[in-house]
Design a protein around this motif. Sequence first.
Motif, mmCIF file in Angstrom:
data_model
loop_
_atom_site.group_PDB
_atom_site.id
_atom_site.type_symbol
_atom_site.label_atom_id
_atom_site.label_comp_id
_atom_site.label_asym_id
_atom_site.label_seq_id
_atom_site.Cartn_x
_atom_site.Cartn_y
_atom_site.Cartn_z
ATOM 1 N N PHE A 38 -4.206 -9.806 4.171
ATOM 2 C CA PHE A 38 -3.898 -8.963 3.011
ATOM 3 C C PHE A 38 -3.670 -7.517 3.431
ATOM 4 N N LEU A 39 -4.489 -7.010 4.340
ATOM 5 C CA LEU A 39 -4.326 -5.630 4.816
ATOM 6 C C LEU A 39 -2.969 -5.448 5.494
ATOM 7 N N THR A 41 -0.181 -7.208 5.052
ATOM 8 C CA THR A 41 0.936 -7.262 4.107
ATOM 9 C C THR A 41 0.962 -6.041 3.196
ATOM 10 N N SER A 42 -0.172 -5.374 3.027
ATOM 11 C CA SER A 42 -0.179 -4.154 2.218
ATOM 12 C C SER A 42 0.582 -3.026 2.901
ATOM 13 N N CYS A 43 0.818 -3.139 4.184
ATOM 14 C CA CYS A 43 1.561 -2.113 4.933
ATOM 15 C C CYS A 43 3.072 -2.230 4.745
ATOM 16 N N ASP A 45 5.024 -2.166 2.163
ATOM 17 C CA ASP A 45 5.591 -1.148 1.279
ATOM 18 C C ASP A 45 5.680 0.205 1.973
ATOM 19 N N GLN A 64 -2.043 3.715 6.819
ATOM 20 C CA GLN A 64 -3.043 3.945 5.791
ATOM 21 C C GLN A 64 -4.430 3.830 6.390
#
Length: 176
Positions: A38-39, A41-43, A45, A64
Amino acid sequence: MTGRVPSIACIGILGKHNNPLHISLFPPEERAPLEYEFLLTSCLDIFEARLPHKTVDQDFGLLQAVDERLAMYGWLTNTGVKFVIVVDMEGRQATASDSKTSTAVGLRDADLKPAFRALQTAYIMLLRNPFYNPDEHSPITANAEKKVGSIQITSRNFIQDVKRIADAWVPGVTSL
């Protein structure tokens, strides 16, 4: 005085279609795989938002900071493959050889460039393997050909290189 020094908690390789090609956790028994997926794939964007403003440099720097402990750094290859390194700021116990880095507060973007260059070299070596077909790992190609199975990179040499890079990296290292 022995403190704690930053270490690599996760290395993720994301394909040009934003699919995870490879995720390694360090040490794997202490990390939750789904949380790190999840971390990573959050990158995506953040890569997309910064892409129009990038010129020649492939280093995206700090993507981030998840919290006080975890920070995510990114690198983009010419082919659109993304490398993400998650650094655990309290990663491991400092040894005598780490005494110079144990007093460091925070990381500079340049501290991770050797790790990203080594990852890119390992990925290039994977692509040079005549038995490796990068199109097999594309979700678009796999769906079109109705292939069933993993679209993850399974090369033992590549996985060993990723582990070697993560184990050898410390802030201030100049080559891996």
